[in-house]
Design a protein around this motif. Sequence first.
Motif, PDB file in Angstrom:
ATOM      1  N   ILE A 228      41.161  15.470 -30.691  1.00  0.00           N
ATOM      2  CA  ILE A 228      41.558  15.569 -29.335  1.00  0.00           C
ATOM      3  C   ILE A 228      41.070  14.440 -28.593  1.00  0.00           C
ATOM      4  O   ILE A 228      39.788  13.921 -28.955  1.00  0.00           O
ATOM      5  CB  ILE A 228      40.916  16.536 -28.603  1.00  0.00           C
ATOM      6  N   HIS A 229      41.971  13.794 -27.910  1.00  0.00           N
ATOM      7  CA  HIS A 229      41.442  12.607 -26.856  1.00  0.00           C
ATOM      8  C   HIS A 229      42.036  12.912 -25.646  1.00  0.00           C
ATOM      9  O   HIS A 229      43.141  12.966 -25.415  1.00  0.00           O
ATOM     10  CB  HIS A 229      41.982  10.815 -27.487  1.00  0.00           C
ATOM     11  N   THR A 230      40.908  13.089 -24.695  1.00  0.00           N
ATOM     12  CA  THR A 230      41.133  13.131 -23.335  1.00  0.00           C
ATOM     13  C   THR A 230      40.219  12.328 -22.342  1.00  0.00           C
ATOM     14  O   THR A 230      39.273  11.586 -22.993  1.00  0.00           O
ATOM     15  CB  THR A 230      40.698  14.691 -23.011  1.00  0.00           C
ATOM     16  N   HIS A 231      40.541  12.271 -21.180  1.00  0.00           N
ATOM     17  CA  HIS A 231      39.818  11.531 -20.082  1.00  0.00           C
ATOM     18  C   HIS A 231      39.244  12.806 -19.211  1.00  0.00           C
ATOM     19  O   HIS A 231      39.271  12.340 -17.884  1.00  0.00           O
ATOM     20  CB  HIS A 231      40.848  10.736 -19.376  1.00  0.00           C
ATOM     21  N   PRO A 232      38.232  13.590 -19.562  1.00  0.00           N
ATOM     22  CA  PRO A 232      38.007  14.634 -18.441  1.00  0.00           C
ATOM     23  C   PRO A 232      37.082  13.731 -17.505  1.00  0.00           C
ATOM     24  O   PRO A 232      36.096  12.954 -17.786  1.00  0.00           O
ATOM     25  CB  PRO A 232      37.235  15.491 -19.289  1.00  0.00           C
ATOM     26  N   GLU A 233      37.086  14.200 -16.148  1.00  0.00           N
ATOM     27  CA  GLU A 233      36.345  13.469 -15.326  1.00  0.00           C
ATOM     28  C   GLU A 233      34.872  13.381 -15.271  1.00  0.00           C
ATOM     29  O   GLU A 233      34.410  12.404 -14.884  1.00  0.00           O
ATOM     30  CB  GLU A 233      36.881  13.920 -13.734  1.00  0.00           C
ATOM     31  N   ASN A 234      34.422  14.524 -15.646  1.00  0.00           N
ATOM     32  CA  ASN A 234      33.086  14.689 -15.587  1.00  0.00           C
ATOM     33  C   ASN A 234      32.371  13.934 -16.810  1.00  0.00           C
ATOM     34  O   ASN A 234      31.195  13.232 -16.661  1.00  0.00           O
ATOM     35  CB  ASN A 234      32.532  15.983 -15.619  1.00  0.00           C
ATOM     36  N   VAL A 235      33.127  13.981 -17.919  1.00  0.00           N
ATOM     37  CA  VAL A 235      32.766  12.923 -19.196  1.00  0.00           C
ATOM     38  C   VAL A 235      32.587  11.635 -18.809  1.00  0.00           C
ATOM     39  O   VAL A 235      31.776  10.797 -19.080  1.00  0.00           O
ATOM     40  CB  VAL A 235      33.611  13.449 -20.245  1.00  0.00           C
ATOM     41  N   VAL A 236      33.741  11.154 -18.100  1.00  0.00           N
ATOM     42  CA  VAL A 236      33.890   9.916 -17.773  1.00  0.00           C
ATOM     43  C   VAL A 236      32.678   9.394 -16.908  1.00  0.00           C
ATOM     44  O   VAL A 236      32.107   8.328 -16.989  1.00  0.00           O
ATOM     45  CB  VAL A 236      35.136   9.245 -17.294  1.00  0.00           C
ATOM     46  N   ALA A 237      32.723  10.253 -15.692  1.00  0.00           N
ATOM     47  CA  ALA A 237      31.748  10.041 -14.718  1.00  0.00           C
ATOM     48  C   ALA A 237      30.220   9.824 -15.424  1.00  0.00           C
ATOM     49  O   ALA A 237      29.512   8.815 -14.998  1.00  0.00           O
ATOM     50  CB  ALA A 237      31.544  10.790 -13.563  1.00  0.00           C
TER      51      ALA A 237
ATOM     52  N   ALA B  50      36.185   5.942 -35.415  1.00  0.00           N
ATOM     53  CA  ALA B  50      36.020   6.776 -36.711  1.00  0.00           C
ATOM     54  C   ALA B  50      34.427   6.406 -37.220  1.00  0.00           C
ATOM     55  O   ALA B  50      33.859   7.355 -37.414  1.00  0.00           O
ATOM     56  CB  ALA B  50      37.058   6.580 -37.559  1.00  0.00           C
ATOM     57  N   LYS B  51      34.415   5.188 -37.091  1.00  0.00           N
ATOM     58  CA  LYS B  51      32.957   4.853 -37.661  1.00  0.00           C
ATOM     59  C   LYS B  51      31.851   5.261 -36.590  1.00  0.00           C
ATOM     60  O   LYS B  51      30.728   5.930 -37.257  1.00  0.00           O
ATOM     61  CB  LYS B  51      32.673   3.408 -37.930  1.00  0.00           C
ATOM     62  N   CYS B  52      32.072   5.056 -35.607  1.00  0.00           N
ATOM     63  CA  CYS B  52      31.032   5.629 -34.447  1.00  0.00           C
ATOM     64  C   CYS B  52      30.955   7.057 -34.475  1.00  0.00           C
ATOM     65  O   CYS B  52      29.908   7.471 -34.117  1.00  0.00           O
ATOM     66  CB  CYS B  52      31.374   4.879 -33.012  1.00  0.00           C
ATOM     67  N   LEU B  53      31.798   7.671 -34.728  1.00  0.00           N
ATOM     68  CA  LEU B  53      32.146   9.245 -34.762  1.00  0.00           C
ATOM     69  C   LEU B  53      30.998   9.834 -36.006  1.00  0.00           C
ATOM     70  O   LEU B  53      30.421  10.625 -35.917  1.00  0.00           O
ATOM     71  CB  LEU B  53      33.336   9.690 -34.748  1.00  0.00           C
ATOM     72  N   GLY B  54      31.356   8.846 -36.920  1.00  0.00           N
ATOM     73  CA  GLY B  54      30.453   9.421 -38.096  1.00  0.00           C
ATOM     74  C   GLY B  54      30.707  10.744 -38.559  1.00  0.00           C
ATOM     75  O   GLY B  54      32.026  11.100 -38.751  1.00  0.00           O
ATOM     76  N   SER B  55      29.639  11.607 -38.982  1.00  0.00           N
ATOM     77  CA  SER B  55      29.849  13.122 -39.301  1.00  0.00           C
ATOM     78  C   SER B  55      30.023  14.066 -38.042  1.00  0.00           C
ATOM     79  O   SER B  55      29.773  15.299 -38.138  1.00  0.00           O
ATOM     80  CB  SER B  55      28.750  13.197 -40.318  1.00  0.00           C
ATOM     81  N   SER B  56      29.837  13.522 -36.974  1.00  0.00           N
ATOM     82  CA  SER B  56      29.968  14.365 -35.736  1.00  0.00           C
ATOM     83  C   SER B  56      31.157  14.769 -35.396  1.00  0.00           C
ATOM     84  O   SER B  56      32.338  14.402 -35.963  1.00  0.00           O
ATOM     85  CB  SER B  56      29.561  13.329 -34.376  1.00  0.00           C
ATOM     86  N   GLY B  57      31.144  15.880 -34.217  1.00  0.00           N
ATOM     87  CA  GLY B  57      32.401  16.408 -34.097  1.00  0.00           C
ATOM     88  C   GLY B  57      32.843  15.971 -32.721  1.00  0.00           C
ATOM     89  O   GLY B  57      33.780  16.219 -32.120  1.00  0.00           O
ATOM     90  N   ILE B  58      32.061  15.269 -31.942  1.00  0.00           N
ATOM     91  CA  ILE B  58      32.517  14.979 -30.806  1.00  0.00           C
ATOM     92  C   ILE B  58      31.800  13.375 -30.447  1.00  0.00           C
ATOM     93  O   ILE B  58      30.911  12.980 -31.084  1.00  0.00           O
ATOM     94  CB  ILE B  58      31.644  15.731 -29.878  1.00  0.00           C
ATOM     95  N   LEU B  59      32.529  12.683 -29.637  1.00  0.00           N
ATOM     96  CA  LEU B  59      32.150  11.413 -29.335  1.00  0.00           C
ATOM     97  C   LEU B  59      32.689  10.855 -27.785  1.00  0.00           C
ATOM     98  O   LEU B  59      33.608  11.619 -27.435  1.00  0.00           O
ATOM     99  CB  LEU B  59      32.806  10.198 -30.221  1.00  0.00           C
ATOM    100  N   ILE B  60      31.489  10.286 -27.106  1.00  0.00           N
ATOM    101  CA  ILE B  60      32.189   9.636 -25.802  1.00  0.00           C
ATOM    102  C   ILE B  60      32.504   8.162 -25.922  1.00  0.00           C
ATOM    103  O   ILE B  60      31.870   7.463 -26.489  1.00  0.00           O
ATOM    104  CB  ILE B  60      30.953   9.771 -24.813  1.00  0.00           C
ATOM    105  N   LEU B  61      33.777   8.109 -25.544  1.00  0.00           N
ATOM    106  CA  LEU B  61      34.106   6.873 -25.196  1.00  0.00           C
ATOM    107  C   LEU B  61      33.938   6.170 -23.829  1.00  0.00           C
ATOM    108  O   LEU B  61      34.181   6.646 -22.857  1.00  0.00           O
ATOM    109  CB  LEU B  61      35.655   6.676 -25.310  1.00  0.00           C
ATOM    110  N   ARG B  62      32.817   5.550 -23.593  1.00  0.00           N
ATOM    111  CA  ARG B  62      32.155   4.944 -22.516  1.00  0.00           C
ATOM    112  C   ARG B  62      33.357   4.509 -21.532  1.00  0.00           C
ATOM    113  O   ARG B  62      34.014   3.655 -21.887  1.00  0.00           O
ATOM    114  CB  ARG B  62      31.178   4.062 -22.641  1.00  0.00           C
ATOM    115  N   ASN B  63      33.040   5.042 -20.152  1.00  0.00           N
ATOM    116  CA  ASN B  63      34.100   4.822 -18.992  1.00  0.00           C
ATOM    117  C   ASN B  63      35.524   4.923 -19.485  1.00  0.00           C
ATOM    118  O   ASN B  63      36.505   4.235 -18.954  1.00  0.00           O
ATOM    119  CB  ASN B  63      33.908   3.175 -18.742  1.00  0.00           C
ATOM    120  N   HIS B  64      35.895   6.000 -20.408  1.00  0.00           N
ATOM    121  CA  HIS B  64      37.023   6.034 -20.795  1.00  0.00           C
ATOM    122  C   HIS B  64      37.274   7.560 -21.185  1.00  0.00           C
ATOM    123  O   HIS B  64      38.369   8.270 -20.593  1.00  0.00           O
ATOM    124  CB  HIS B  64      37.238   5.313 -21.845  1.00  0.00           C
ATOM    125  N   GLY B  65      36.721   8.544 -21.804  1.00  0.00           N
ATOM    126  CA  GLY B  65      36.819   9.750 -22.263  1.00  0.00           C
ATOM    127  C   GLY B  65      36.150  10.309 -23.549  1.00  0.00           C
ATOM    128  O   GLY B  65      35.021   9.555 -23.793  1.00  0.00           O
TER     129      GLY B  65
END
Length: 254
Positions: free
Chosen positions: A94-103, A145-160
Amino acid sequence: MTDKLREKLINAGRVLVDEGQGDYVWGHISVRLPDNPNRFLMKPGCVGVEEMTPDNIITVDIEGEKVAGDWPRHNEVYIHSEVLRARPDVNCVIHTHPENVVAFSSLGKPLAAISNDGTMFSGGVPVFAETTDLITDQPRGKAVAKCLGSSGILILRNHGLVAAGKTIEEAVFLAVKLEKACRIQMLAEMAGGPKLFVKEEELAAKRARTNRGDSQGNAFSYMVRRWHLRCGCEVPAEYRASLENFDRSGYKKG
Ligand SMILES: [Zn+2]
């Protein structure tokens, strides 16, 4: 053959929007085809994530090329193709731009264990900061994908965010819980900043309780029911609130 999978993908889109993950026609979700691991179903461009239908969902290959469907393919397809390529254990992205995550991502602060939701992510959430631009080519997708590594979640800074789950239910759970964790921390930050945190000695045990497999499925079913009940639509049989439909494995006394 993919009817059930398409139906679940459609319901996932609906509940994501219900949970504040919608951004007009942007944001997307994909699911790997069980009989062809190098292909996946994906939300098309031009429509909202809650507007998927069995007919407008497209099929894409692991290189990011559309192989079936009439609707356009999102430019950020490489988030999906490269995470699915790097992580054979992952079937839904899933890739989304949720407001609280972005802020929250703009604060430059780590997520704190100040709520059940924040505790769930207290093992650490990778933050992709190589670019704040969209992920529109394979090299950027590979870097995510490299930054995600073995995690299930990742924040794209200023994005989503990017959520990666073994199942659709898991990826949805991760995405909605991250948004909630960020929202609660933002509330605390606005009220002067959190001063009290989950006790250090309780952290590991509490974290293990916050993301059980049965919770993912039961929460997904609830959110699907809520969507159908709100719109006055009949709840599909597999999501109805009946004893047969619950995963009771997390309840000690059955
Ligand atoms: Zn994006």
